[in-house]
Design a protein around this motif. Structure first.
Motif, PDB file in Angstrom:
ATOM      1  N   PHE A 145      -3.776  -7.298  18.681  1.00 42.30           N
ATOM      2  CA  PHE A 145      -2.436  -7.456  17.815  1.00 42.30           C
ATOM      3  C   PHE A 145      -1.884  -8.580  18.594  1.00 42.30           C
ATOM      4  O   PHE A 145      -2.083  -9.052  19.627  1.00 42.30           O
ATOM      5  CB  PHE A 145      -1.569  -6.072  18.329  1.00 42.30           C
ATOM      6  N   GLU A 195       3.483  -8.929  16.289  1.00 46.95           N
ATOM      7  CA  GLU A 195       3.403  -7.534  16.242  1.00 46.95           C
ATOM      8  C   GLU A 195       3.730  -6.467  17.150  1.00 46.95           C
ATOM      9  O   GLU A 195       4.381  -5.693  17.221  1.00 46.95           O
ATOM     10  CB  GLU A 195       1.712  -7.111  15.695  1.00 46.95           C
ATOM     11  N   PHE A 254       3.677  -6.892   9.764  1.00 44.64           N
ATOM     12  CA  PHE A 254       3.009  -5.621  10.740  1.00 44.64           C
ATOM     13  C   PHE A 254       3.531  -4.351   9.764  1.00 44.64           C
ATOM     14  O   PHE A 254       2.709  -3.396   9.946  1.00 44.64           O
ATOM     15  CB  PHE A 254       3.303  -5.460  11.978  1.00 44.64           C
ATOM     16  N   ALA A 298      -1.298  -2.963  10.230  1.00 44.12           N
ATOM     17  CA  ALA A 298      -1.170  -2.874  11.641  1.00 44.12           C
ATOM     18  C   ALA A 298      -0.790  -1.617  12.209  1.00 44.12           C
ATOM     19  O   ALA A 298      -1.443  -1.029  13.274  1.00 44.12           O
ATOM     20  CB  ALA A 298      -0.643  -4.086  12.237  1.00 44.12           C
ATOM     21  N   ASN A 357      -3.374   1.048  12.228  1.00 39.95           N
ATOM     22  CA  ASN A 357      -4.751   0.687  13.014  1.00 39.95           C
ATOM     23  C   ASN A 357      -4.429   0.628  14.415  1.00 39.95           C
ATOM     24  O   ASN A 357      -5.041   0.107  15.141  1.00 39.95           O
ATOM     25  CB  ASN A 357      -5.005  -0.643  12.532  1.00 39.95           C
ATOM     26  N   LEU A 393      -1.332  -0.088  16.073  1.00 43.72           N
ATOM     27  CA  LEU A 393      -0.134  -0.790  16.605  1.00 43.72           C
ATOM     28  C   LEU A 393       1.220   0.278  16.741  1.00 43.72           C
ATOM     29  O   LEU A 393       2.107   0.053  17.636  1.00 43.72           O
ATOM     30  CB  LEU A 393       0.238  -1.878  15.628  1.00 43.72           C
TER      31      LEU A 393
END
Length: 297
Positions: A32, A36, A200, A205, A208, A210
């Motif tokens: 990341f 983000e 983001f 993200a 996934n 974050l």
């Protein structure tokens, strides 16, 4: 609640700040980016603070007061950006040491803007902190590799944090601390989203991984410390509170050693202890003086 309970809350608040750098580094290791990690941290921090702020007493604020509180949070946002940027270049244990340089930078700002020169104890504290920083940074170790960019970002974080403390002490708007924190953190989020658009939110993200890092950094960096400090600081006082909140330094070093497996040498640990001593020195002296006065009365 007894005094030691309030002291424990302040101590835990400092520890909470200390673990944030570890989660930021873990986020980077997952691929990341700065925008983000930083954006999600303050976004989730704002959401959690507002979720609690709706239950606290509120006062009607004028537009100018809203704007003042929002703008006063900008240095805090810059601190987050600079500090997280530094973490992409240097170890978490080194980054927190650079951030703690705000202690003597604050004295310089105080002198520049108020013409109030630091006293002897403050100057001695600065010397001790700088000496400890040399050891804690690993500067004396021949195998340590330094990053000029990382050091620069770390010192910028310390400078912006010093400005945040300086400005916060002059923002005299009577509002519940949690409500105030929510407004200021929202201002920080807006600053970050303007400088680093929150892509983001739509690029997947969050789903996934974050989401977890944003939740953890927001929790330990934006939610828990303000609440614990707001409860404990008024009871223990600023002098003892400064010492207790310095727990973020050893916590950050311990977390980076255990979780991130960063190497911290014996001399670096000595440096950490010296820095803590430098922070405690003027406060302990002031606390003793106050105690002596009360005892004589």
């Amino acid at each position: 609640m007894k005094m030691w309970n309030y002291a424990l809350l302040v101590f835990l608040g400092g520890c909470s700040y200390g673990v944030v750098s570890t989660f930021v580094k873990l986020g980077y290791s997952e691929g990341f980016r700065l925008s983000e990690v930083t954006g999600s941290q303050y976004l989730f921090g704002s959401i959690m603070l507002w979720s609690i702020a709706i239950f606290v007493p509120k006062v009607r604020l004028k537009c100018k007061q809203w704007l003042t509180l929002t703008i006063s949070g900008i240095p805090m946002g810059l601190t987050g950006i600079f500090y997280n940027q530094a973490l992409s270049y240097i170890n978490a244990s080194f980054a927190i040491i650079l951030l703690l340089q705000f202690t003597w930078i604050s004295m310089i700002l105080q002198y520049i803007f108020t013409k109030k020169a630091p006293d002897r104890k403050s100057l001695m504290s600065t010397v001790i902190i700088l000496l400890g920083s040399v050891l804690a940074s690993g500067f004396l170790e021949s195998d340590i590799i330094f990053s000029f960019a990382g050091i620069s970002w770390g010192m910028l974080a310390a400078l912006s944090f010093a400005f945040f403390i300086f400005i916060s002490g002059r923002t005299n708007i009577r509002v519940h601390p949690i409500y105030k924190s929510a407004i200021m953190t929202t201002g920080v989020s807006l600053l970050i989203f303007i400088s680093m658009p929150p892509v983001f939110l739509i690029n997947g993200a969050l789903t996934n991984g974050l989401f977890m890092y944003g939740l953890l950094t927001g929790l330990f960096g934006s939610l828990v410390p303000p609440i614990l400090f707001n409860i404990g600081m008024p009871k223990v006082g600023g002098n003892l509170g400064t010492i207790l909140s310095a727990s973020e330094l050893p916590m950050a070093v311990i977390m980076s050693t255990i979780v991130l497996h960063e190497t911290v040498t014996f001399f670096q640990w000595i440096g950490v202890v010296i820095i803590l001593g430098g922070i405690a020195y003027p406060n302990v002296q002031g606390h003793k003086a106050t105690y002596s006065i009360k005892k004589s009365e």
